[in-house]
Design an enzyme around this catalytic site. Sequence first.
Site, mmCIF file in Angstrom:
data_model
loop_
_atom_site.group_PDB
_atom_site.id
_atom_site.type_symbol
_atom_site.label_atom_id
_atom_site.label_comp_id
_atom_site.label_asym_id
_atom_site.label_seq_id
_atom_site.Cartn_x
_atom_site.Cartn_y
_atom_site.Cartn_z
ATOM 1 N N ASP A 1 -14.770 -10.124 8.906
ATOM 2 C CA ASP A 1 -13.189 -10.095 9.005
ATOM 3 C C ASP A 1 -12.521 -9.570 10.228
ATOM 4 O O ASP A 1 -11.506 -9.815 10.606
ATOM 5 C CB ASP A 1 -12.848 -9.017 7.809
ATOM 6 C CG ASP A 1 -12.687 -9.768 6.451
ATOM 7 O OD1 ASP A 1 -12.660 -11.225 6.466
ATOM 8 O OD2 ASP A 1 -12.338 -9.230 5.229
ATOM 9 N N GLU B 1 0.721 -1.289 -0.085
ATOM 10 C CA GLU B 1 0.006 0.005 0.070
ATOM 11 C C GLU B 1 0.787 1.227 0.102
ATOM 12 O O GLU B 1 0.437 2.336 -0.660
ATOM 13 C CB GLU B 1 -0.886 -0.106 1.155
ATOM 14 C CG GLU B 1 -1.887 -0.923 1.123
ATOM 15 C CD GLU B 1 -1.522 -2.418 1.549
ATOM 16 O OE1 GLU B 1 -0.276 -2.531 2.132
ATOM 17 O OE2 GLU B 1 -2.247 -3.392 1.496
#
Lengths: 279, 367
Positions: free
Chosen positions: B169, B110
């Site tokens: 998640d 990222e």
Amino acid sequence: MERHDISELKEDAKLIRADIIRMVEASGSGHPGGSLSSADIMATLFFNEMRHDPKNPEWPDRDRFILSKGHCTPVLYATLARAGYIPKEEIYTFRKLKSRLQGHPGKEELPLLEASTGSLGQGLSVSVGMALAAKLDKRPISVYCLMGDGEQQEGMVWEAAMSASHFKLDNLCAIVDVNKMQLSGTTEQVMNIEPLAKKYKAFGWRVIRVNGHRIKSLLWAFRFFKWCRGWNKPVVILADTIKGKGVGFMEGRVEWHGQAPNKQEALLALKDILGDTGG
Amino acid sequence: MKKVLARKKGKKGKSRRSTNSMASLQSRKGPTKQRKKPRLALVSDMSLNESLFSEPEMNSTRQGLGDALVALGDLNKNLVVLTADLATSTNVSAFAKTHPERFYNVGIAEQNMLGIAAGMAFSGKVPFATTFGVFATGRAWDQLRTTICYAKANVKVAATHCGVTVGEDGATHQSLSDLAVTRSIPHLTILSPCDYNQTKKAVFAAAEIKGPVYLRLGRTKTPLVTTSETPFKIGGAQVLCEGGDAAIIATGEMVYEALMAAQRLALRRIKATVINIHTIKPIDEDAIKKAALTGLIITAEDHHIKGGLGSAVAEVLADWPGKKKPLQVMVGVEDVFGTSGPAEELMKSFHITSEDIYNAVLKEKRG
């Protein structure tokens, strides 16, 4: 810009070094060590290798230069002043309030800079983005990114290195100023980065290692980069240098990484750089 | 300088009346009976979804991102889309199919993605860098701050999976601090659209302005509040319904919850204003100050109470000049991490449903 020959480039590097000292002395702070070690690289880049036009800094087909080792602003500003991008007297505003010449490169203050850097490890990613955009637009430009060797300790450098070879960026040339020192000691002591050549090779780059103070070698290295165009691989030039190069009492001394000389020391340094007649 | 009397919302007792919250909508199976027409008077200029109070269509804001980028890709040749190998999750894989030459998967990196996006922006491109909120603003915060925002790079960071509504998640992937850490970065515009339709408009608007933009999006399907007719202007808060008793200021999917709460309050003759803050920064100070004249402000967000919309509103009201201090109650996630579970159950568990908003107003109004 007209290409300077070797003797002219040597003169350019000398004057850039002198301005580094003047600038850092005037501001009372800054990073002379890594700036002096990069002076020959910067002179070769800006006065021979790169296609750029100081009268038209926004020329879309200019080659791009990113100073990823952002703390070495003195060498960048001195080079920009010598090339005519900024007035020569402006270097004395370095690091002062309201100056365009920020301690680390700020594009907001000085829009002709290609990026804002200083948080180490990020410049190569920005360069990858520029090289990708150039490929997309089919512009014939090259992107040059100057990093420090201590900077190689940042993990993001290797994310960028991986992506540059993955995207086959043969229009990207990274230069590592391997002066073997960082803030608190030698890179070997602090966090060993070698073998750099093997690392970059393993990341899919073409690697060339040269003496970073020998203009002829640097010219040859950049020619190698151009020659590699079409081979779908980025090129890294590992330029072996000496921290503080050109100033006797600064050479190879880690304490001059981020310390300004006082007036007396500056005079001594200028004498070293320009010879007895200079000053 | 007078301070706004701000108070965090504590746990509320169960309400006797069931609520038409997103949680109950999601758990519903099959068609249900048409509900009673609300007494709530929606602002007609907003052209909100007509079936808002009955059976609103559901879609996700991340889908809005994906659909908008495909459409925008045809119009704007400089648009490029980047992903850190989350294309299917952030719904940008459609763009990868329609515009493969302008789509870049940079792998699971990222920080590098935001750096590359900055370089592309400096070369005239309009990059949309897409990943999850936690990674865009946590892992790559320095890249966002220094390389993108300090240089005013024209990068649009579109982050999905924000809030506890990420669901199963769990905490590592539920972005609850992204507003807190992005609000403090100068030059950055922060958008938090309330539904699928508004996300599409926000994406187009983000591409139109020059400079860095952070887009806060979610994962789950939420009810459509707006329509394609609903206006959208960066920086302008939207008053969805007006009432003088309280003002509910909400963002993201909590806007729907706020409207449902207002509807129930209307049945109890409490008239509430509902404001959609789709632009967290620059925030519409005038709209907030006007809403504060009701004397009671409830902020509602799927984000930590610390540093999010509630804080942004409190900052606006900190130097309230009037004699009557408005009271602010913050509905949001307390100072804890998220956890795994279905989105609707998490909303209940973290007290960010229409019921919690309703109770917060009722408590202040009825004591």
